[in-house]
Design an enzyme around this catalytic site. Structure first.
Site, PDB file in Angstrom:
ATOM      1  N   CYS A   1       0.810  -1.224   0.000  1.00 26.57           N
ATOM      2  CA  CYS A   1       0.000   0.000   0.000  1.00 26.57           C
ATOM      3  C   CYS A   1       0.840   1.269   0.000  1.00 26.57           C
ATOM      4  CB  CYS A   1      -0.946  -0.012   1.193  1.00 26.57           C
ATOM      5  SG  CYS A   1      -1.988  -1.484   1.228  1.00 26.57           S
TER       6      CYS A   1
ATOM      7  N   HIS B   1      -2.434   7.890   6.288  1.00 26.86           N
ATOM      8  CA  HIS B   1      -2.744   6.608   5.641  1.00 26.86           C
ATOM      9  C   HIS B   1      -4.167   6.191   6.012  1.00 26.86           C
ATOM     10  CE1 HIS B   1      -1.852   2.950   3.557  1.00 26.86           C
ATOM     11  NE2 HIS B   1      -1.989   2.190   4.627  1.00 26.86           N
TER      12      HIS B   1
ATOM     13  N   GLU C   1      -1.046   5.060  13.828  1.00 27.98           N
ATOM     14  CA  GLU C   1      -0.722   6.287  13.107  1.00 27.98           C
ATOM     15  C   GLU C   1      -1.062   7.530  13.927  1.00 27.98           C
ATOM     16  OE1 GLU C   1      -1.049   8.101   8.607  1.00 27.98           O
ATOM     17  OE2 GLU C   1      -2.576   6.674   9.264  1.00 27.98           O
TER      18      GLU C   1
ATOM     19  N   HIS D   1      -9.982   1.945   0.356  1.00 30.01           N
ATOM     20  CA  HIS D   1      -8.543   1.682   0.333  1.00 30.01           C
ATOM     21  C   HIS D   1      -8.196   1.106  -1.038  1.00 30.01           C
ATOM     22  CE1 HIS D   1      -4.544   0.900   1.312  1.00 30.01           C
ATOM     23  NE2 HIS D   1      -4.646   0.211   2.426  1.00 30.01           N
TER      24      HIS D   1
END
Length: 410
Positions: free
Chosen positions: A165, A305, A316, A339
């Site tokens: 990713c 993200h 995160e 995503h």
């Protein structure tokens, strides 16, 4: 040793195809509205996980030429459309360049999953003679960069990145390096992914990475929300045209923004889970800031993200709280697009460029109750008017791959 600043490169063109729209303007409008694109997918009606973020219906074969499109997997089709948009946006249509000095760097991790699934079914159902001789050129991940180079007639380096990713972010960082090392004069960089096929969706579902199928589709992707349960898979392609600022100015091209720093690192922690301490990701952040000649207090905005999974969002949020000073605003556009895996870093870099260019930062879609873990300045409900001199875009992938870009006002 502290990295030395490498210098900026100008973003002179953008191309976007995602569930949020089939061009840059429609993407930006949808992302600013915080309008979720998640919906029940009739192609997955027999599966427990059947919510996706698909690109709106559009005549891709008509745009590409039907004689050519039939032999291209969808991930390559999306890449070609986005690349053509970006080149036109940069004022480079018609090949106004020295083709030997044009690089193509595109990320894709899964490649042509739809082709693999279709051809596997033919093999098992009808035998080897029914398998297409085009299976490999249709499905290999590197064919996105290869076919874009063919389509645009470029003869410089043509490279493919695969860092899960983080692939799109890695591609943009590598393309910037090629420009700064004088390996090319123009770089066409980004990523593509189109893997909304039954087997791939099932694989992610079996990992328990996807949102609870009992949630209403439109609210399923909800980064940093207390009720998040996983991500919604999307498909997309994002492409940026990069040039050295002096070269852009010499041909009269305007820069939308500048890419001034890139950092990469590895968690070396787990194959799929992020390191909850954020140590590996912090290395990428600090490397990117040092590359740009900035400190943690110089960043005003972060495109996180923000996958809408419990582990990633918590890790995160902690990373942001510990690493940055000055309380930068934070968004995650995955609440809108889902995503998009390899393409995520590329489309989010493009959204960050647009936010810096226009002084308008998009909200996190579906954020109704902020999780206690997220003690950060999340943008909610509506876009925030905010002049940003320096922003960062985070990308983290399976295998512990981390990539961070610094994007500054031109």
């Amino acid at each position: 040793m502290t990295p030395r600043p490498g210098g900026p490169v100008a973003v002179t063109g953008l191309g976007l195809v995602s569930a949020a729209g089939t061009d840059v303007d429609s993407n930006w409008k949808t992302v600013l509205a915080g309008a979720s694109t998640a919906a029940e997918d009739p192609r997955l009606a027999d599966l427990p996980y059947r919510v996706t973020c698909r690109v709106p219906k559009t005549d891709l074969p008509g745009q590409l030429g039907r004689d050519r499109a039939w032999r291209l997997d969808r991930f390559v089709q999306l890449a070609l459309i986005a690349a053509r948009q970006a080149v036109t946006d940069a004022g480079l249509g018609g090949g106004a360049w020295d083709s030997a000095r044009v690089a193509v760097v595109l990320g894709s991790t899964l490649g042509g999953t739809a082709t693999w699934e279709t051809q596997q079914a033919r093999f098992h159902g009808h035998g080897p003679t029914r398998v297409s001789p085009l299976v490999l050129p249709m499905s290999l991940p590197n064919m996105a960069s290869g076919e874009v180079a063919i389509d645009l007639g470029t003869h410089g380096p043509s490279l493919s990145t695969s860092t899960a990713c983080a692939s799109g972010t890695t591609a943009i960082g590598l393309a910037r390096d090629l420009l700064l090392q004088d390996r090319c004069d123009i770089a066409i960089a980004g990523a593509t992914e189109a893997c909304l096929s039954p087997f791939t969706i099932t694989a992610f579902g079996r990992m328990k990475a996807l949102a609870d199928p009992d949630q209403p589709a439109v609210r399923a992707s909800r980064p940093f929300d207390a009720n998040r349960s996983g991500f919604v898979m999307g498909e997309a392609a994002g492409v940026l045209v990069l040039e050295r600022p002096t070269d852009a100015r010499s041909r009269g091209a305007a820069a939308r923004a500048l890419v001034t720093g890139f950092g990469a690192s590895t968690d070396a922690y787990h194959s799929t889970a992020p390191d909850p301490s954020g140590r590996g990701a912090a290395l990428a952040v600090h490397a990117a800031l040092a590359d740009a000649g900035l400190g943690p207090g110089d960043v005003q905005h972060i495109n996180a993200h923000g996958t809408s999974t419990r582990l990633n969002d918590a890790a995160e949020a902690g990373l942001i709280a510990r690493t940055y000073s000055g309380s930068p605003s934070v968004t995650s556009t995955k609440g809108v697009t889902g995503h998009t895996l390899s393409a995520a870093g590329a489309i989010e870099a493009a959204y960050t460029v647009l936010g810096v260019q226009h002084g308008l930062q998009p909200p996190v879609a579906n954020l109704t109750r902020v999780d206690d873990c997220a003690g950060i300045d999340l943008i909610r409900d509506r876009p925030r008017r905010q002049a940003v001199q320096a922003a960062v875009s985070h990308s983290f992938g399976f295998g512990g791959h981390n990539g961070v870009l610094v994007i500054q006002r031109a």
